[in-house]
Design a protein around this motif. Structure first.
Motif, short mmCIF file in Angstrom:
data_model
loop_
_atom_site.label_atom_id
_atom_site.label_comp_id
_atom_site.label_asym_id
_atom_site.label_seq_id
_atom_site.Cartn_x
_atom_site.Cartn_y
_atom_site.Cartn_z
N UNK A 12 0.87 -1.12 -0.10
CA UNK A 12 -0.16 0.03 -0.02
C UNK A 12 0.90 1.13 0.08
N UNK A 13 0.63 2.06 -0.95
CA UNK A 13 1.41 3.40 -1.15
C UNK A 13 0.90 4.42 0.28
N UNK A 14 2.15 4.67 0.94
CA UNK A 14 1.85 5.57 2.16
C UNK A 14 2.69 6.82 2.11
N UNK A 15 3.22 6.98 0.99
CA UNK A 15 3.85 8.39 0.98
C UNK A 15 4.81 8.43 -0.35
N UNK A 16 5.37 9.80 -0.49
CA UNK A 16 5.93 10.03 -1.64
C UNK A 16 7.33 10.77 -1.45
N UNK A 17 8.21 10.88 -1.98
CA UNK A 17 9.30 11.72 -1.77
C UNK A 17 9.11 12.86 -2.84
N UNK A 71 15.95 10.84 -5.68
CA UNK A 71 14.71 10.10 -5.48
C UNK A 71 13.42 10.89 -5.48
N UNK A 72 13.21 11.94 -6.12
CA UNK A 72 12.26 12.68 -6.21
C UNK A 72 11.19 11.77 -6.82
N UNK A 73 10.17 12.04 -6.53
CA UNK A 73 8.84 11.18 -7.32
C UNK A 73 8.81 9.73 -6.83
N UNK A 74 9.89 9.13 -5.99
CA UNK A 74 9.71 7.90 -5.59
C UNK A 74 8.43 7.92 -4.78
N UNK A 75 7.46 6.66 -4.98
CA UNK A 75 6.34 6.60 -4.17
C UNK A 75 6.98 5.36 -3.14
#
Length: 171
Positions: free
Chosen positions: A9-14, A79-83
């Motif tokens: 489950x996606x919990x955040x992003x950079x 790492x920008x945009x990494x989910x």
């Protein structure tokens, strides 16, 4: 560590780097945003990379944090945009009337007469409340169905369907 995608489950992003010492700006998708740190280490979408995260402070629109092994602005920028994902079993069990967005995507939506309206493409929130973005063959484009008890009286994930009573004129 790799888990089937449906178990992540996606919990955040950079959102990018913060400063010049390797810190990152982090967006949390958790109900209690600061809880993202408790699920660390987090993974990328396919579970092949792991990231240990420590929040350092709140900043506008999210948090500033450190990721183990990231020491420079350039590493943080990369790492920008990494989910960021965690396994489903790490997350709390939800009350019966709450759902993880990932569980709703792809579910068919029927009206109260059993007619297929469409399939959930995404769950959006533009401030007021959640909206189910529906797509389907009979729809000219996407339709946004308010995800309220009045408009969506039944969510049956075990049967893989949602029963909707949409506002007049929506379809």
């Amino acid at each position: 560590m790799s888990a089937p995608q449906s178990d992540l489950i996606c919990v955040g992003a950079i959102a990018g780097s913060y400063g010049v010492r390797g810190e990152v700006r982090l967006k949390s998708f958790c109900a209690q945003p600061e809880e993202i740190e408790t699920y660390s280490p987090l993974t990328n979408e396919d579970g092949s990379q792991s990231y240990s995260i420590a929040l350092t402070r709140a900043v506008k629109g999210g948090f500033c944090g450190r990721i183990a092994g990231v020491e420079t602005k350039e590493q943080a920028d990369a790492l920008k945009g990494l989910r960021l994902f965690t396994s489903r079993d790490q997350l709390p069990t939800l009350p019966s009337d709450e759902y993880y967005h990932a569980d709703l995507i792809g579910v068919e939506v029927f009206d109260t007469g059993g007619v297929l309206l469409g399939t959930v493409k995404s769950v959006q929130n533009h401030g007021a409340s959640d909206l189910l973005e529906l797509m389907g063959e009979d729809l000219k484009g996407t339709v946004f169905l308010p995800f309220t008890l009045a408009a969506v009286p039944t969510v049956d994930l075990e049967q893989g369907r949602i029963i909707a009573d949409p506002p007049e004129g929506l379809f």
